[in-house]
Scaffold this motif. Structure first.
Motif, PDB file in Angstrom:
ATOM      1  N   GLY A 158     -36.667 -14.888 -49.875  1.00 14.76           N
ATOM      2  CA  GLY A 158     -36.317 -13.473 -49.787  1.00 14.76           C
ATOM      3  C   GLY A 158     -37.198 -12.718 -48.811  1.00 14.76           C
ATOM      4  N   ASN A 159     -38.097 -13.408 -48.133  1.00 18.59           N
ATOM      5  CA  ASN A 159     -38.992 -12.775 -47.169  1.00 18.59           C
ATOM      6  C   ASN A 159     -38.421 -12.959 -45.766  1.00 18.59           C
ATOM      7  N   PHE A 160     -37.537 -12.051 -45.388  1.00 17.73           N
ATOM      8  CA  PHE A 160     -36.930 -12.219 -44.063  1.00 17.73           C
ATOM      9  C   PHE A 160     -36.456 -10.886 -43.510  1.00 17.73           C
ATOM     10  N   PHE A 161     -36.228 -10.863 -42.224  1.00 21.28           N
ATOM     11  CA  PHE A 161     -35.675  -9.706 -41.529  1.00 21.28           C
ATOM     12  C   PHE A 161     -34.478 -10.233 -40.758  1.00 21.28           C
ATOM     13  N   LEU A 162     -33.307  -9.680 -41.011  1.00 17.90           N
ATOM     14  CA  LEU A 162     -32.096 -10.206 -40.379  1.00 17.90           C
ATOM     15  C   LEU A 162     -32.052  -9.890 -38.894  1.00 17.90           C
ATOM     16  N   LEU A 163     -31.608 -10.868 -38.157  1.00 21.14           N
ATOM     17  CA  LEU A 163     -31.479 -10.720 -36.716  1.00 21.14           C
ATOM     18  C   LEU A 163     -30.554  -9.555 -36.359  1.00 21.14           C
ATOM     19  N   ASN A 164     -29.426  -9.476 -37.044  1.00 16.41           N
ATOM     20  CA  ASN A 164     -28.459  -8.424 -36.713  1.00 16.41           C
ATOM     21  C   ASN A 164     -28.997  -7.019 -36.951  1.00 16.41           C
ATOM     22  N   ASP A 165     -29.839  -6.875 -37.971  1.00 19.81           N
ATOM     23  CA  ASP A 165     -30.427  -5.559 -38.219  1.00 19.81           C
ATOM     24  C   ASP A 165     -31.332  -5.145 -37.076  1.00 19.81           C
ATOM     25  N   LEU A 166     -31.920  -6.130 -36.427  1.00 20.92           N
ATOM     26  CA  LEU A 166     -32.793  -5.839 -35.296  1.00 20.92           C
ATOM     27  C   LEU A 166     -31.953  -5.564 -34.046  1.00 20.92           C
ATOM     28  N   LEU A 167     -30.930  -6.375 -33.856  1.00 20.52           N
ATOM     29  CA  LEU A 167     -30.097  -6.236 -32.656  1.00 20.52           C
ATOM     30  C   LEU A 167     -29.307  -4.935 -32.649  1.00 20.52           C
ATOM     31  N   GLU A 168     -29.089  -4.365 -33.840  1.00 23.53           N
ATOM     32  CA  GLU A 168     -28.376  -3.088 -33.887  1.00 23.53           C
ATOM     33  C   GLU A 168     -29.242  -1.948 -33.375  1.00 23.53           C
ATOM     34  N   ASN A 169     -30.548  -2.109 -33.500  1.00 26.65           N
ATOM     35  CA  ASN A 169     -31.442  -1.015 -33.140  1.00 26.65           C
ATOM     36  C   ASN A 169     -32.211  -1.220 -31.846  1.00 26.65           C
ATOM     37  N   TYR A 170     -32.235  -2.449 -31.371  1.00 30.70           N
ATOM     38  CA  TYR A 170     -32.973  -2.699 -30.134  1.00 30.70           C
ATOM     39  C   TYR A 170     -32.121  -3.498 -29.162  1.00 30.70           C
ATOM     40  N   ASP A 171     -32.299  -3.194 -27.904  1.00 30.04           N
ATOM     41  CA  ASP A 171     -31.680  -3.969 -26.839  1.00 30.04           C
ATOM     42  C   ASP A 171     -32.081  -5.437 -27.048  1.00 30.04           C
ATOM     43  N   PRO A 172     -31.103  -6.344 -27.080  1.00 33.92           N
ATOM     44  CA  PRO A 172     -31.420  -7.760 -27.307  1.00 33.92           C
ATOM     45  C   PRO A 172     -32.443  -8.304 -26.306  1.00 33.92           C
ATOM     46  N   MET A 173     -32.461  -7.737 -25.123  1.00 28.87           N
ATOM     47  CA  MET A 173     -33.431  -8.220 -24.124  1.00 28.87           C
ATOM     48  C   MET A 173     -34.855  -7.835 -24.515  1.00 28.87           C
TER      49      MET A 173
END
Length: 457
Positions: free
Chosen positions: A270-285
């Motif tokens: 349960g210790n994780f941060f989803l990739l999609n939650d990050l990609l929604e808020n930051y430019d993937p680059m």
RNA sequence: GGCGCGGUACCCAAGAGGCUUAAGGGGACGGUUUGCAAAACCGCUAUUCGCCGGUUCAAAUCCGGCCCGCGCCUCCA
């Protein structure tokens, strides 16, 4: 040019990289088990191996890159029971989402993504071979690998089975030795016919089978997360070498874990941060640059607040590229061909893919050039150095620097021209109105000695 | 218990015997520039690399001990 040194888990040292045969590099990387959303740790792994692939190609090798898809697995089966969907649907859904995220992150697709479920016949043949050689045995409808029969067992991870805490108590009665592991698991529900009755493959066998099928009995590079060294890769070596008598992999390459709040990122805890939650808020680059700003073998302690720092650094490089193209007079076609990297960048990448240093070297080139360009005091060499620095970021590190040529670029340019005239006439109030209007749209203006530039934050 | 990795400035992070009296990014501060602003650039921010000993002409880098953190030994990228 110095030669490419790559860390090999098998020897525990950096070694000069040289392919087994000619210009071809055969690389296998453990793929995902598509049963749920990907987290940052997955992204790091596949970005790292994408970088390795890009760099090998830059060095002139032809890379054949195989990444398996574990579409038969306890977690997928559990999800299938819970949701009523078929394992196929579940694996298909999450694998497609994974590919989409990878595309956003500028991870180039592998040459092939073979699925375990489509290679059951080969798996059965492989296991039969192991039984014939005396390396495996059938027990209560399952088949186990006999670790005692393989004298090199432990050579990759440097372990002695005797020293380890005991595991897998559930099937202990069926095994001859506690460190034996399943090649074939008895199962009625999600299963295939086999010489040992209905069942499905164990976890480790797929990689031995698929790498042998698509890359041969010996290949150049096998990659994956550090957490796979034991037992997964250790068992894989045992299976492959027991069958063929050959050491299957020349270079074992493992990327470090991504930690969150000091502990390893993992779905199961349960210790994780989803990739999609990050990609929604930051430019993937920016995400890609963040993940490459730490050496690939280091632990990366993920902290979302650090993305803002990376964003600023990234924007600086984008600004540089814009400035470069401005002075260059035109936007060159993106460099698809062989572009020579700055020597300093090549040197640090040759040292086991030192991406932190590579980004540092790019800034060492970019900073003085930016000033020259802004002052209009530059020569041809400056421009070619600038192009090489941008190419290092984009073509090798895979971090594309956007220069924001939107459909409304013409409109903005016209407004800036109007503002320039107003400022010339010292009508500052009217000029500032234009600046404020653009600011409301998220467009920032920066005045340089050679005219106004604009960008989005 | 066994195996392995790491502790570098306010934060992130390279460097792994002399090229470094420690890269690069962020932040703080000072400056150049500017109608103002923003941005950019320049300067500055670790005589010191977890602690204690040792080896060496020379150590953040090698050796020994200690302290702290993490990973694997169960599914895991």
């Amino acid at each position: 040019m110095k030669d490419f040194q790559l860390y090999n888990t098998l020897s525990g040292k950096k070694e000069l990289f040289k392919p087994l045969a000619g210009k071809e590099v055969r690389m296998y990387v453990c793929g995902i088990t598509p049963y749920d959303d990907a987290h940052i740790g997955h992204a790091r792994c596949y970005i790292v191996f994408d970088l390795l692939r890009r760099y090998l190609e830059y060095l002139g090798y032809d890379v054949k890159y195989i990444q398996n898809v574990t579409d038969i697995d306890d977690k997928i089966i559990k999800k299938s029971r819970d949701t009523g969907k078929t394992p196929d649907d579940i694996a298909g859904k999450y694998f497609n989402e994974f590919l989409k995220s990878m595309e956003l992150l500028n991870v180039r697709p592998a040459t092939l993504y073979p699925r375990v479920s489509e290679n059951i016949d080969e798996i059965i043949v492989f296991i039969k071979g192991l039984i014939r050689k005396g390396s495996a045995y059938e027990s209560a409808g399952s088949v186990y690998f006999s670790t005692d029969s393989f004298k090199n067992y432990g050579k990759l991870s440097g372990r002695n089975p005797e020293d380890m805490l005991s595991a897998d108590a559930e099937h202990a009665a069926e095994k001859k030795n506690k460190s034996d592991f399943a090649l074939w698991k008895k199962d009625k529900e999600f299963s295939w016919e086999s010489p040992w009755g209905r069942g499905r493959p164990g976890w480790h066998i797929e990689c031995s089978v698929l790498s042998k099928k698509f890359l041969g009995e010996k290949f150049d590079i096998h990659g994956g997360g550090l957490d796979l060294i034991f037992p997964h890769h250790e068992n894989e070596v045992a299976q492959s070498e027991a069958l063929t008598g050959k050491n299957p992999v020349k270079f074992w390459v493992h990327n470090g874990m991504v930690n969150l709040k000091g502990d390893k990122m993992a779905k199961s805890t349960g210790n994780f941060f989803l990739l999609n939650d990050l990609l929604e808020n930051y430019d993937p680059m920016i995400v890609r640059m963040y993940l490459l700003s730490t050496g690939y073998r280091q632990v990366l302690n993920f902290d979302i607040s650090e993305l803002a720092d990376t964003k600023k650094a990234f924007n600086k490089l984008c600004e540089f590229k814009k400035e470069l193209y401005q002075v260059f007079g035109k936007v060159p076609d993106s460099d698809k061909g062989k572009v020579k990297l700055p020597e300093t960048v090549e040197n640090v990448l040759n040292n086991d893919l030192n991406t932190s240093a590579a980004i540092g070297e790019v800034f060492k080139i970019v900073n003085p050039l930016t000033e020259k360009f802004l002052k209009g005091d530059f020569n041809k060499l400056d421009i070619s150095q600038g192009l090489a620095a941008v190419s290092a970021m984009e073509n090798i590190l895979g971090i594309n620097l956007s220069i924001d040529r939107g459909p409304d670029a013409d409109r903005v340019e016209k407004l800036l021209e109007k503002r320039r005239r107003l400022r010339e006439e010292k009508k500052y109030a009217a000029a500032d109105k234009i600046r404020d209007k653009l600011l409301k749209e998220g467009i920032y203006i920066k005045d340089t000695l050679s005219g106004a530039r604009w960008f989005r934050k």
